[in-house]
Design a protein around this motif. Sequence first.
Motif, short mmCIF file in Angstrom:
data_model
loop_
_atom_site.label_atom_id
_atom_site.label_comp_id
_atom_site.label_asym_id
_atom_site.label_seq_id
_atom_site.Cartn_x
_atom_site.Cartn_y
_atom_site.Cartn_z
N ALA A 142 0.82 -1.21 0.00
CA ALA A 142 0.00 0.00 0.00
C ALA A 142 0.86 1.26 0.00
CB ALA A 142 -0.93 -0.01 1.21
N ALA A 143 1.97 1.25 0.74
CA ALA A 143 2.84 2.44 0.79
C ALA A 143 3.40 2.75 -0.59
CB ALA A 143 3.96 2.23 1.80
N ASP A 144 3.75 1.71 -1.35
CA ASP A 144 4.27 1.94 -2.71
C ASP A 144 3.17 2.46 -3.62
OD1 ASP A 144 7.14 0.85 -2.71
OD2 ASP A 144 6.04 -0.77 -1.77
N LEU A 145 1.95 1.95 -3.46
CA LEU A 145 0.84 2.44 -4.28
C LEU A 145 0.56 3.91 -3.97
CD1 LEU A 145 -1.40 1.96 -6.32
CD2 LEU A 145 -2.85 1.13 -4.44
N ILE A 146 0.57 4.28 -2.69
CA ILE A 146 0.39 5.69 -2.31
C ILE A 146 1.48 6.54 -2.96
CG2 ILE A 146 0.54 7.32 -0.38
CD1 ILE A 146 -0.76 5.18 1.37
N ALA A 147 2.72 6.06 -2.91
CA ALA A 147 3.84 6.82 -3.47
C ALA A 147 3.66 7.04 -4.97
CB ALA A 147 5.15 6.10 -3.19
N ILE A 148 3.23 6.00 -5.69
CA ILE A 148 3.03 6.13 -7.14
C ILE A 148 1.92 7.13 -7.43
CG2 ILE A 148 2.20 4.92 -9.19
CD1 ILE A 148 3.71 2.45 -8.21
N LEU A 149 0.79 7.02 -6.73
CA LEU A 149 -0.33 7.91 -6.99
C LEU A 149 0.00 9.37 -6.66
CD1 LEU A 149 -3.35 5.78 -5.67
CD2 LEU A 149 -2.66 6.17 -8.05
N SER A 150 0.95 9.59 -5.75
CA SER A 150 1.31 10.96 -5.37
C SER A 150 2.58 11.44 -6.06
CB SER A 150 1.47 11.06 -3.85
OG SER A 150 2.49 10.19 -3.40
N GLY A 151 3.17 10.60 -6.92
CA GLY A 151 4.37 11.01 -7.65
C GLY A 151 5.57 11.19 -6.76
N ARG A 152 5.69 10.34 -5.74
CA ARG A 152 6.78 10.46 -4.79
C ARG A 152 7.44 9.11 -4.55
NH1 ARG A 152 3.77 14.65 -4.50
NH2 ARG A 152 4.35 16.56 -3.41
N ILE A 153 8.46 9.11 -3.70
CA ILE A 153 9.11 7.89 -3.26
C ILE A 153 8.59 7.57 -1.87
CG2 ILE A 153 11.34 6.85 -2.66
CD1 ILE A 153 12.60 8.63 -4.81
N SER A 154 8.38 6.30 -1.57
CA SER A 154 7.75 5.91 -0.31
C SER A 154 8.61 6.31 0.89
CB SER A 154 7.50 4.41 -0.27
OG SER A 154 8.72 3.70 -0.10
N ALA A 155 7.95 6.45 2.04
CA ALA A 155 8.64 6.83 3.28
C ALA A 155 9.71 5.81 3.64
CB ALA A 155 7.63 6.98 4.41
N THR A 156 9.42 4.52 3.42
CA THR A 156 10.38 3.47 3.76
C THR A 156 11.65 3.60 2.94
OG1 THR A 156 8.61 1.96 4.37
CG2 THR A 156 10.75 0.99 3.87
N ASP A 157 11.50 3.80 1.62
CA ASP A 157 12.68 3.92 0.77
C ASP A 157 13.44 5.22 1.04
OD1 ASP A 157 12.71 1.49 -0.72
OD2 ASP A 157 10.96 2.19 -1.82
N LEU A 158 12.72 6.30 1.33
CA LEU A 158 13.40 7.55 1.67
C LEU A 158 14.24 7.40 2.93
CD1 LEU A 158 10.64 10.22 0.93
CD2 LEU A 158 12.84 9.98 -0.24
N LYS A 159 13.70 6.69 3.90
CA LYS A 159 14.45 6.46 5.14
C LYS A 159 15.73 5.67 4.86
CE LYS A 159 13.96 4.56 9.82
NZ LYS A 159 13.03 3.89 10.77
N LYS A 160 15.62 4.66 3.99
CA LYS A 160 16.80 3.86 3.64
C LYS A 160 17.82 4.70 2.88
CE LYS A 160 14.34 -0.56 3.45
NZ LYS A 160 13.89 -1.67 2.57
N MET A 161 17.33 5.56 1.98
CA MET A 161 18.24 6.43 1.23
C MET A 161 19.04 7.32 2.17
SD MET A 161 15.86 7.71 -1.95
CE MET A 161 15.20 6.56 -3.16
#
Length: 276
Positions: A142-161
């Motif tokens: 769901a987090a990845d779907l939210i990220a795609i619909l909002s044109g962003r990168i998910s919170a989980t991946d941003l934290k890892k970055m």
Amino acid sequence: MNRGTVNILEVIFLLGMFLATSCAPKQIILPQIQGRALTPEERQVIFNSLQEKFDAVQSAKILYDANFTNRDETQSLRLVAVFEKPEHLRLETFPDTSFLSLQLMVMNGTIVSLIDNTSHKAFLTNNAERLLRRFLKLPIGAADLIAILSGRISATDLKKMRSGENFNVYANEELGRYLISKGDGDIIWEVNKFSLQVEDVVYRNIFNDEVILRAHCNDIINEGAIQMPSNINIEVPGERLQFDFKARTSRINQTIPENLFEVEIPSGFSVEVIDE
């Protein structure tokens, strides 16, 4: 040197070539955009800016006209996506269709509820990806779907970055884009250098280079200082499945009632608990 010796040498040569190519690391097939590899310091600046972009959207409610194509059969319907960062999602489709049995999916923290009006069943789980895969054939959470619909990168991946995990960033000055590759290329984002909107994202199976999911976002919605895509195309090649979302109306960073993320199972519906 006789012909038998030549044949043996040819076999040895071909065997050596086969072993060399089969043992060599598989080349990662990236999107066409290439450019200068950013230094760790430059990458961190980009990651911090992407985090600010993510934080700018606190909540959103968007009504979409959606076309879902499943193995050449297309259905058109309305879909409303409501979400609050980082882990609340309400995905509702109407009217009822035989093609898309999912009617309502609500994610509230780690608890996920799905109401299926077609089969008169309710599903409860703590695994959103399992439900998305089962009902929409989407191999993401769901987090990845939210990220795609909002044109962003998910919170989980941003934290890892931002924590220094293995992400590479390339800058293409001519096209005005950043290319961000996760790990060995299992996820690749193409980000507009100026707006920091994710315009393309590819999920890959790194073991066979197969594209699992591809998404493209364009036509930006402007809500004050906030920007989001109004056209999103999601393709799942292995399922011959395609989703086209066209935003009709949007509300961003406005108060969303908490009860939108609560679900009451309708009377007469059977309940199935899906364990990990």
